[in-house]
Motif scaffolding. Structure first.
Motif, PDB file in Angstrom:
ATOM      1  N   SER A  41      31.675  21.286  67.313  1.00  0.00           N
ATOM      2  CA  SER A  41      33.098  21.599  67.486  1.00  0.00           C
ATOM      3  C   SER A  41      33.818  20.563  68.342  1.00  0.00           C
ATOM      4  O   SER A  41      35.022  20.342  68.166  1.00  0.00           O
ATOM      5  CB  SER A  41      33.273  22.984  68.128  1.00  0.00           C
ATOM      6  N   LEU A  45      37.569  19.281  67.490  1.00  0.00           N
ATOM      7  CA  LEU A  45      38.705  19.664  68.339  1.00  0.00           C
ATOM      8  C   LEU A  45      39.349  18.443  68.981  1.00  0.00           C
ATOM      9  O   LEU A  45      40.571  18.391  69.156  1.00  0.00           O
ATOM     10  CB  LEU A  45      38.237  20.642  69.418  1.00  0.00           C
ATOM     11  N   LYS A  48      41.556  16.875  66.454  1.00  0.00           N
ATOM     12  CA  LYS A  48      42.773  17.672  66.274  1.00  0.00           C
ATOM     13  C   LYS A  48      43.745  17.445  67.425  1.00  0.00           C
ATOM     14  O   LYS A  48      44.961  17.419  67.238  1.00  0.00           O
ATOM     15  CB  LYS A  48      42.403  19.154  66.166  1.00  0.00           C
TER      16      LYS A  48
END
Length: 365
Positions: A41, A45, A48
Motif C-alpha cells: 500500500s 498511496l 496518489k
C-alpha cells in the motif's frame, strides 16, 4: 547420505514441537498479512499523494527502480538458491533423475522463456487490437478518440480506462511555441506531439499494466511456496526467526510490486484487488501447508515437498528474473525520454538500495 540424515534427525529431536509450531504459524498469518498490506500500500498511496504534481512522473520512476531492485534480488538471492537447495537435498539428490541433471537451472530457464512467450503474445494482442480499431473492429483494452471541443487551439484526445469512464487526456500541440511542453504534464493533461504519440502513450500504459499482472503472478508463485513450506514445518526453531524475517520480506516485496501497480494506473477497484491478492497469498499458503500436513503427515523435509518447492521456486525465479531485467530495468534506463543525467543517477541509487535491502534479509530468510 547417512551424515545428512543423522544431522537432520538430531536437530529435529531438539526442535520438533507440533503444538508450539502451530501456535507460531497462527500468529505469523496475521503478522505477515499486516506487513504485506503495509508494504504494497505504501507506494500506491505515495503515488496518489504526488498525483497531478510536477514531480509525479519522476517520483513514480524512482519508486519503480527501487521495486526492480527488490524483485531482482528476490529472484537471485532468495528464490533461486532455495530452489537449488531443495533439489540438491541429500534425500532428493540420491534418486534418479534428480542426481543426473541440474533441474533447478533448467526450470528457471523455462520460466524465463515462458515469461517471454506470455510477453510476446500479450504485446501482439495489444498491438493488434489498436490496428483493428482503425478498421472498424472493436479493440481490446483502452482506446483513444477525439474529445469534442478545442482548448486554446489545442486538440485533445481522451483515453477511457478499463471501461470505467475515467478519462486520461493527451493534448496534441497545435500552435507555435508549444514544442517545449511536449511530454510534460500540464495540470492533469499530458502534452504530446500528434495523435500517433498519444496512441503510443496509451500503448505504453497497457504495457505497464501487463508487466504488473505478470509480475504479480510470479510473486504469487513465490509467496505460495513460502507459505506452504512454513505451514508444513513442525520445527519451532526454524519458524520463530522465519516469522520476523518474512514480515520484512513481505514489506520490501510488497513495495516492489506496489511501485509497478502505481505506475500502471489501474482503477481503484483493480488496484485494491491486486493489493489484496498479494497480501493474502502467503497467509493462505501457510494454511494450505497446515492442512497438507494434517492430511498427509508430510512436513517440509518430505522428499515430495522438497521436489515441489524446488520446481515451483525455479519457475518463479525465471519469471521474476525476466520481468526485472527486461520489463522493469531495461525500458526505464535505456528507452525512457525522461531519464536526465541526475534522474538516471537517482534511479540507479534507488535500484541498488532496493537490491541491498532485499539481499540483507537473506541472512535470516
Amino acid at each position: 547420505m547417512s551424515a545428512c540424515t543423522t544431522d537432520t534427525t538430531a536437530r529435529e529431536l531438539l526442535c520438533r514441537d507440533g503444538a508450539a509450531a502451530t501456535h507460531l504459524k497462527l500468529i505469523s498469518i496475521f503478522i505477515i498479512f499486516f506487513t504485506s498490506v503495509v508494504g504494497i500500500s505504501f507506494p500506491v498511496l505515495l503515488a496518489k499523494a504526488f498525483h497531478g504534481k510536477p514531480v509525479y512522473d519522476r517520483a513514480i520512476l524512482v519508486i519503480k527502480c527501487f521495486a526492480a531492485g527488490v524483485i531482482l534480488s528476490t529472484s537471485l538471492v532468495h528464490v533461486l538458491p532455495d530452489a537449488f537447495s531443495a533439489l540438491s537435498d541429500c534425500r532428493v539428490a540420491v534418486n534418479h533423475p534428480w542426481k543426473d541433471y541440474p533441474f533447478a537451472g533448467l526450470v528457471t530457464l523455462f520460466g524465463a522463456l515462458l515469461a517471454l512467450l506470455v510477453d510476446l503474445t500479450a504485446s501482439t494482442h495489444v498491438d493488434g487490437g489498436s490496428h483493428h480499431h482503425h478498421h472498424g473492429e472493436k479493440s481490446v483494452g483502452p482506446e483513444y478518440s477525439p474529445i469534442d471541443g478545442d482548448h486554446r487551439g489545442h486538440k485533445k484526445l481522451g483515453v477511457e480506462e478499463e471501461g470505467k469512464g475515467r478519462l486520461t487526456e493527451f493534448r496534441v500541440i497545435g500552435e507555435e511555441g508549444d514544442e517545449e511542453l511536449v511530454g510534460k504534464r500540464v495540470g492533469m493533461v499530458v502534452v504530446v506531439d500528434g495523435e500517433a504519440e498519444a496512441a503510443e502513450m496509451v500503448r505504453m500504459r497497457q504495457r505497464q499494466r501487463l508487466v504488473s499482472q505478470v509480475l504479480e503472478i510470479g510473486i504469487i508463485f513465490h509467496s505460495v511456496i513460502i507459505g506452504v513450506t512454513m505451514g508444513m514445518s513442525q520445527n519451532k526453531c526454524t519458524i520463530r526467526p522465519l516469522v520476523a524475517a518474512l514480515a520484512f520480506h513481505q514489506i520490501f516485496e510488497g513495495m516492489g510490486l506496489g511501485g509497478c501497480i502505481a505506475q500502471a494506473g489501474f482503477s481503484v477497484v483493480t488496484t485494491a484487488y491486486m493489493c489484496f491478492m498479494f497480501s493474502v497469498t502467503t497467509p493462505v499458503g501457510i494454511m494450505l501447508g497446515m492442512i497438507m500436513f494434517s492430511l498427509t503427515g508430510y512436513d517440509d523435509s518430505n522428499v515430495n515437498a522438497l521436489i515441489m518447492e524446488g520446481l515451483l521456486g525455479s519457475l518463479s525465479s525465471g519469471i521474476l528474473i525476466y520481468m526485472a531485467l527486461v520489463n522493469l530495468i531495461s525500458p526505464d534506463f535505456f528507452h525512457n525520454k525522461m531519464m536526465e543525467t541526475w534522474l538516471k543517477k537517482a534511479c540507479y541509487l534507488s535500484l541498488v538500495l532496493g537490491s541491498i535491502s532485499m539481499s540483507i534479509l537473506a541472512l535470516w530468510a
